[in-house]
Design a protein around this motif. Structure first.
Motif, short mmCIF file in Angstrom:
data_model
loop_
_atom_site.label_atom_id
_atom_site.label_comp_id
_atom_site.label_asym_id
_atom_site.label_seq_id
_atom_site.Cartn_x
_atom_site.Cartn_y
_atom_site.Cartn_z
N PHE A 61 -2.45 -2.43 0.07
CA PHE A 61 -1.12 -1.59 0.28
C PHE A 61 -1.29 -0.61 1.43
O PHE A 61 -0.56 -0.87 2.49
CB PHE A 61 -0.93 -0.77 -0.91
CG PHE A 61 0.15 0.24 -0.67
CD1 PHE A 61 1.66 -0.32 -0.89
CD2 PHE A 61 -0.07 1.67 -0.64
CE1 PHE A 61 2.58 0.77 -0.63
CE2 PHE A 61 1.22 2.59 -0.45
CZ PHE A 61 2.32 1.79 -0.60
N SER A 62 -2.37 -0.08 1.63
CA SER A 62 -2.90 0.77 2.84
C SER A 62 -4.16 1.29 2.74
O SER A 62 -4.68 2.02 1.59
CB SER A 62 -1.82 1.87 3.08
OG SER A 62 -2.11 2.64 4.04
N ALA A 63 -4.97 1.30 3.77
CA ALA A 63 -6.25 1.91 3.78
C ALA A 63 -6.18 3.52 4.19
O ALA A 63 -7.17 4.03 4.34
CB ALA A 63 -7.26 1.13 4.71
N VAL A 106 2.44 -1.54 -5.05
CA VAL A 106 1.20 -1.37 -4.61
C VAL A 106 0.22 -2.46 -5.22
O VAL A 106 0.02 -2.53 -6.18
CB VAL A 106 0.63 0.16 -5.09
CG1 VAL A 106 -0.75 0.50 -4.51
CG2 VAL A 106 1.58 1.04 -4.66
N GLN A 107 -0.25 -3.03 -4.14
CA GLN A 107 -1.29 -4.27 -4.16
C GLN A 107 -2.55 -3.85 -3.52
O GLN A 107 -2.59 -2.83 -2.62
CB GLN A 107 -0.70 -5.70 -3.56
CG GLN A 107 -0.99 -5.74 -2.25
CD GLN A 107 0.17 -4.92 -1.37
OE1 GLN A 107 0.71 -4.11 -1.78
NE2 GLN A 107 0.01 -5.49 -0.10
N GLY A 108 -3.43 -4.49 -4.16
CA GLY A 108 -4.91 -4.31 -3.35
C GLY A 108 -5.58 -2.74 -3.44
O GLY A 108 -5.58 -2.49 -4.52
N ALA A 109 -5.56 -2.43 -2.55
CA ALA A 109 -6.33 -0.98 -2.21
C ALA A 109 -5.31 -0.04 -1.65
O ALA A 109 -4.48 -0.31 -0.72
CB ALA A 109 -7.64 -1.02 -1.45
N ALA A 110 -5.32 1.13 -2.45
CA ALA A 110 -4.63 2.20 -1.76
C ALA A 110 -5.85 3.38 -1.58
O ALA A 110 -6.09 4.10 -2.51
CB ALA A 110 -3.35 2.47 -2.78
N PHE A 111 -5.61 3.85 -0.30
CA PHE A 111 -6.69 4.72 -0.10
C PHE A 111 -6.18 6.09 0.64
O PHE A 111 -5.06 5.80 1.23
CB PHE A 111 -7.90 4.24 0.81
CG PHE A 111 -8.87 3.53 -0.13
CD1 PHE A 111 -8.62 2.70 -1.00
CD2 PHE A 111 -10.27 3.67 0.35
CE1 PHE A 111 -9.87 2.11 -1.78
CE2 PHE A 111 -11.32 2.92 -0.11
CZ PHE A 111 -10.86 2.11 -1.46
#
Length: 262
Positions: A61-63, A106-111
């Motif tokens: 999603f976003s780093a 929201v997929q993967g990582a959201a940091f």
């Protein structure tokens, strides 16, 4: 308007806004922030738009904040950093205050700041393997401008843990804390369900409900706020869509706005 780091499309009364820097895990910088602010303005002014989907291309999603952009801010003075942080704060506020309902996929990582984006949306859908992290303290920073939205979503007690430890937490934990509303196997199927529900409701009433929630959030239930709720329901009852909704219900027919979405 064409964008470098995002895409914005309108179809069937839905605006789909995608972060589009998959090569850097959709990390955002001053350019992306400026583009998102412009996109939010377009969405707000689009008369045929009734729902906003915030998504991203790629595995994650976003780093959060772009490290190169963060390094450049280290060379700026306090006033320049104030202005820069003000842009991010404006972004979060603009998303939070959109008059149209928002759904984040929201997929993967959201940091970092990406957690803030999710917290500002009305509904958040995540995959089973999605993870979140308020990672700022790991690099000597704090999740400052996103903190009001994140704390509102997960509560002060959980914020004390995850803002201080910078632990990564799973979608199941995010669901328990209230940051995520539903964990889904397929975004498209779930989104269709939510879209059908949203577009079947009165546009004016949805917007008014969003504003009502914002006005009452974390406020004491006193005479002033009771008066506010009375005024809001009275106003929506006598509005054109309020009258149409009540008439349709009594006449056992579909309201005219539902016909428009079919």
């Amino acid at each position: 308007m064409s964008y470098r780091f995002i895409t914005l499309t309108f179809a069937n009364q839905v605006a789909t806004l995608r972060l589009n820097r998959p090569e850097v895990h959709n990390a955002f910088d001053d350019v992306m922030i400026s583009e998102l602010l412009d996109a939010f303005q377009q969405i707000e002014q689009a008369p045929d738009c009734r729902l906003v989907v915030l998504a991203s291309n790629g595995r994650n999603f976003s780093a959060g904040a772009d490290l190169g952009w963060m390094r450049s801010m280290a060379d700026k003075n306090y006033d320049e950093n104030m202005a820069d942080a003000g842009e991010l704060a404006q972004l979060m506020q603009r998303l939070d205050e959109l008059s149209k309902p928002t759904i984040a996929l929201v997929q993967g990582a959201a940091f970092g700041g990406a957690v803030g984006l999710a917290a500002c949306c009305d509904i958040v859908l995540a995959e089973q393997r999605t993870s979140f992290c308020l990672s700022e303290v790991k690099i000597g920073l704090i999740p400052a401008v996103i903190s009001p939205y994140v704390m509102r979503a997960i509560g002060t007690r959980q914020a004390r843990r995850y803002m201080l430890t910078a632990e990564r937490f799973a979608a199941t934990e995010a669901l328990q804390m209230g940051l995520v509303h539903e964990i889904v196997d397929d975004f498209d199927t779930a989104l269709t369900r939510y879209t059908d529900a949203m577009l079947g409701n009165s546009p004016a009433a949805v917007s008014a409900a969003k504003q009502l929630i914002a006005d009452l959030d974390q406020q004491p239930i006193d005479a002033t706020h009771q008066r506010l709720t009375i005024e809001r329901i009275a106003a929506i009852r006598v509005s054109s869509e309020g009258q149409e909704g009540l008439s349709a219900f009594l006449e056992k027919r579909s309201p005219n706005w539902k016909k428009d979405s079919q």
